[in-house]
Each structure stands twice: as C-alpha cells, then as structure tokens.
Design an enzyme around this catalytic site. Structure first.
Site, PDB file in Angstrom:
ATOM      1  N   CYS A 114       0.848  -1.205   0.000  1.00  6.37           N
ATOM      2  CA  CYS A 114       0.000   0.000   0.000  1.00  6.37           C
ATOM      3  C   CYS A 114       0.883   1.254   0.000  1.00  6.37           C
ATOM      4  CB  CYS A 114      -0.972  -0.020   1.177  1.00  6.37           C
ATOM      5  SG  CYS A 114      -2.315   1.181   1.022  1.00  6.37           S
ATOM      6  N   HIS A 217      -3.702  -4.799   0.868  1.00  5.91           N
ATOM      7  CA  HIS A 217      -3.128  -5.247   2.141  1.00  5.91           C
ATOM      8  C   HIS A 217      -3.234  -6.766   2.237  1.00  5.91           C
ATOM      9  CE1 HIS A 217      -2.272  -1.506   4.414  1.00  5.91           C
ATOM     10  NE2 HIS A 217      -3.193  -0.988   3.624  1.00  5.91           N
ATOM     11  N   GLU A 219      -1.641  -8.831   4.038  1.00  5.92           N
ATOM     12  CA  GLU A 219      -1.521  -9.346   5.403  1.00  5.92           C
ATOM     13  C   GLU A 219      -2.863  -9.401   6.132  1.00  5.92           C
ATOM     14  OE1 GLU A 219      -1.243  -4.886   6.036  1.00  5.92           O
ATOM     15  OE2 GLU A 219      -0.756  -6.339   4.474  1.00  5.92           O
TER      16      GLU A 219
END
Length: 245
Positions: A114, A217, A219
């Site tokens: 990001c 994102h 994660e």
C-alpha cells in the site's frame, strides 16, 4: 543457520495519548509480522532514528518491508501538498527513502505494501496522486473501501508476463484502503497489476527480481490466499541472503 531477517519499517503514534509508554511509540501491524513469520522470515520492527543514518542499519537485516501508513510527503516527488492530502510524517519518509536506496545499492530485496508501494515509486522517480478522488475523475472504483478490512472488494488483473502472475494467477479480488495512488510510474519499475479503472495495483523492478509492491493489504486477507505472496518474497530473500554470505 538463522532465518533471514526482514526489517519492517515502523509507523509512529503521533496522537497525544495518555499512557506514557505510548507517546510517539513505534509499531508495525501484527498481521504483517505474522505473515512474514509464516513465510519463514524473522521480522524485526525498525523505527526511524534521529541519531544514525538509514544506511547504518543495512547490515542488520536481509530484506526490507515497507508497510502501510500515512501518505508519503509530496516533496519526495517534487510537489507541494494539496489541500486534500491526508496526514504525512516526513521523518519516516526520509528514513524509508534512505533505506530503499541502501537496499538497492546492496542488492537486498524490498516488498512495499500500500503506502510502501507508493513511497517506493516516489523514491525511484515516480509521482503519486495525492487524493485520487479529487485529482483523477477517471477512477470510479471505491479504493477506500467501507467493507471490513479482511474482505476483498474489487478485482485486479495481473499482467501475464509478470512475476506476480506466477504467484497469484490472472487476477483476483483484493481489499483496498488508500486515497493516494501511482500517477507516473518510476522508470525503474514495471506495472504488474491494475484495477478496472486503470489504477496501478502492483509493481516490480525491471532490472532484477529484488523489488515488488502491491497496492492492497495482503496481510489482512485470508492466509491461504495471500501466504503464497509472502512465501515467494521469502524465497527471494533466502536466495539473495545466501548469495551475499
């Protein structure tokens, strides 16, 4: 033999919080640290430092991970801040810029997520939309999603000749939390993915396999879907660190 070390640059709590130990505290997202750990890397959190140069840290880690956070400062790409830009923090920006240059000089892998992808592009000669909704009327997708952070909301297409395609295939739905985005791509990077409205969603280095970045994102998404991305990065790190030793 120790696991390769991935340095995750820290964000800073800028709010004036009451707990003494949290004033200007440095932190990194726990889901990101967990994802790197599952991939076989040893994550360490690396905050900016007023007393050492960024390049002084280069021998303490094998790879650099640039996570999300505040908007990169426009002066990194030669612009004044527009009225619509969000918060910025120059000290972190300059620290990360120095680390990026040091890693490139030493041949160490970099992963940008990001904001991390955005600052990579800015430091390497590209530019950013400071606020896409105000500056680019062609972008119509909700890039600052209202759905929960782990829910993929919009589709991206992945370039077939890219290294990202080998990991994630032709395309997939991703989550999206950003108001800035790549306007002019760095001459050192190539696009690896884009959204239906044309926004760049992924990048990688042209000259080698050491730099990659994604606009979403990973994660925060389901591990079974995004762990392959982190494992592919970990393999680059292991290969690179073995060569450097």
């Amino acid at each position: 033999m120790r696991k390769p070390i991935a340095a995750v640059t820290a964000d800073i709590l800028l709010a004036d919080l009451k707990p003494m130990n949290q004033k200007m505290a440095a932190y990194a997202p726990r889901p990101l640290l967990d994802a790197l750990g599952r991939a076989g890397l040893m994550p360490i959190v690396l905050p900016y430092n007023d007393y050492m140069k960024p390049e002084d840290f280069i021998d303490t880690f094998d790879a650099l991970v640039l996570p999300g956070g505040l908007n990169p400062t426009p002066r990194l790409y030669g612009e004044e801040p527009l009225w619509c830009i969000g918060p910025t923090f120059l000290k972190r920006d300059l620290f990360e810029a120095g680390l990026i240059k040091a890693c490139i000089s030493r041949g160490k892998p970099i992963l940008g997520i990001c904001r991390g992808m955005q600052i990579l592009n800015a430091v390497l000669g590209g530019t950013l939309w400071q606020d896409m909704t105000k500056q680019n009327p062609k972008l119509y997708i909700q890039h600052m999603q209202k759905a929960p952070e782990n829910i993929p909301t919009h589709y991206i297409e992945i370039e077939k000749e890219s290294r990202l395609h080998k990991v994630l295939g032709d395309g997939l739905y991703v989550n999206s939390y950003h108001k800035e985005g790549i306007k002019k791509l760095s001459p050192l990077l190539r696009e690896t993915a884009h959204s239906a409205d044309g926004l760049i969603e992924g990048v990688e280095s042209i000259d080698n396999e050491l730099i990659c970045g994604v606009q979403w994102h990973p994660e925060l998404m389901e591990p079974e879907l995004m762990d392959p991305l982190f494992k592919a990065f970990a393999e680059k790190v292991k290969k690179s660190s073995a060569v450097s030793r």
